[in-house]
Design an enzyme around this catalytic site. Structure first.
Site, PDB file in Angstrom:
ATOM      1  N   TYR A   1      -0.421 -38.039  28.771  1.00  0.00           N
ATOM      2  CA  TYR A   1       0.385 -37.087  28.006  1.00  0.00           C
ATOM      3  C   TYR A   1       1.495 -37.806  27.255  1.00  0.00           C
ATOM      4  O   TYR A   1       1.874 -38.932  27.572  1.00  0.00           O
ATOM      5  CB  TYR A   1       0.965 -35.992  28.916  1.00  0.00           C
ATOM      6  CG  TYR A   1       2.067 -36.467  29.837  1.00  0.00           C
ATOM      7  CD1 TYR A   1       3.405 -36.332  29.472  1.00  0.00           C
ATOM      8  CD2 TYR A   1       1.787 -37.047  31.069  1.00  0.00           C
ATOM      9  CE1 TYR A   1       4.419 -36.760  30.313  1.00  0.00           C
ATOM     10  CE2 TYR A   1       2.787 -37.466  31.912  1.00  0.00           C
ATOM     11  CZ  TYR A   1       4.108 -37.330  31.528  1.00  0.00           C
ATOM     12  OH  TYR A   1       5.112 -37.771  32.356  1.00  0.00           O
ATOM     13  N   CYS A   2       2.003 -37.129  26.238  1.00  0.00           N
ATOM     14  CA  CYS A   2       3.172 -37.570  25.483  1.00  0.00           C
ATOM     15  C   CYS A   2       4.052 -36.333  25.279  1.00  0.00           C
ATOM     16  O   CYS A   2       3.996 -35.413  26.085  1.00  0.00           O
ATOM     17  CB  CYS A   2       2.761 -38.216  24.153  1.00  0.00           C
ATOM     18  SG  CYS A   2       1.893 -37.091  23.035  1.00  0.00           S
ATOM     19  N   ARG A   3       4.828 -36.306  24.228  1.00  0.00           N
ATOM     20  CA  ARG A   3       5.690 -35.150  23.995  1.00  0.00           C
ATOM     21  C   ARG A   3       4.889 -33.922  23.567  1.00  0.00           C
ATOM     22  O   ARG A   3       5.071 -32.833  24.096  1.00  0.00           O
ATOM     23  CB  ARG A   3       6.769 -35.465  22.950  1.00  0.00           C
ATOM     24  CG  ARG A   3       7.778 -34.326  22.798  1.00  0.00           C
ATOM     25  CD  ARG A   3       8.799 -34.587  21.704  1.00  0.00           C
ATOM     26  NE  ARG A   3       8.134 -34.610  20.412  1.00  0.00           N
ATOM     27  CZ  ARG A   3       8.178 -35.626  19.547  1.00  0.00           C
ATOM     28  NH1 ARG A   3       8.877 -36.698  19.806  1.00  0.00           N
ATOM     29  NH2 ARG A   3       7.534 -35.565  18.400  1.00  0.00           N
TER      30      ARG A   3
ATOM     31  N   PHE B   1       4.204 -32.844  27.055  1.00  0.00           N
ATOM     32  CA  PHE B   1       5.292 -32.542  27.985  1.00  0.00           C
ATOM     33  C   PHE B   1       6.196 -31.430  27.466  1.00  0.00           C
ATOM     34  O   PHE B   1       6.790 -30.692  28.248  1.00  0.00           O
ATOM     35  CB  PHE B   1       6.113 -33.807  28.254  1.00  0.00           C
ATOM     36  CG  PHE B   1       7.072 -33.678  29.399  1.00  0.00           C
ATOM     37  CD1 PHE B   1       6.614 -33.651  30.704  1.00  0.00           C
ATOM     38  CD2 PHE B   1       8.437 -33.593  29.178  1.00  0.00           C
ATOM     39  CE1 PHE B   1       7.490 -33.533  31.773  1.00  0.00           C
ATOM     40  CE2 PHE B   1       9.321 -33.482  30.239  1.00  0.00           C
ATOM     41  CZ  PHE B   1       8.846 -33.452  31.540  1.00  0.00           C
TER      42      PHE B   1
END
Length: 104
Positions: free
Chosen positions: A65-67, A94
């Protein structure tokens, strides 16, 4: 690579004994909060990212995952090109995460 939503993510993580969680955001973003047990590998530092990815066990299942989902999608594609068979991208990243969050 498979794009999965939060419900699928939580279900898979809870039952997958071969799961590894990767956070590909920056250290600053990570310090603001992260998903439990996530390993930080900043994709915006290409050489560091590649060096760290090369150390990973290709037999594991990687939940990434990332932002918001863009960088993690890119990370999944890179891992797939390197021979990693099971990568999962968290849709929405996220910023949309409604589960438990950790802080440094």
């Amino acid at each position: 690579m498979k794009d999965i939503n939060q419900e699928e993510w939580r279900k898979l993580i809870s039952t997958d004994e071969n799961a590894e969680i990767l956070d590909v955001r920056t250290p600053e973003e990570y310090d603001e909060g992260y998903i439990k047990d996530a390993k930080l590998i900043d994709i915006q530092q290409p050489q560091v990212f590649m060096d760290e990815v090369e150390k990973l066990d290709k037999s594991k299942n990687y939940y990434i995952y990332c932002r918001s989902g863009g960088r993690s999608s890119q990370a999944c594609q890179i891992l797939n090109q390197m021979g990693f068979e099971n990568t999962y991208n968290l849709i929405g990243g996220f910023s949309k995460w409604e589960g438990e969050k950790q802080t440094s």
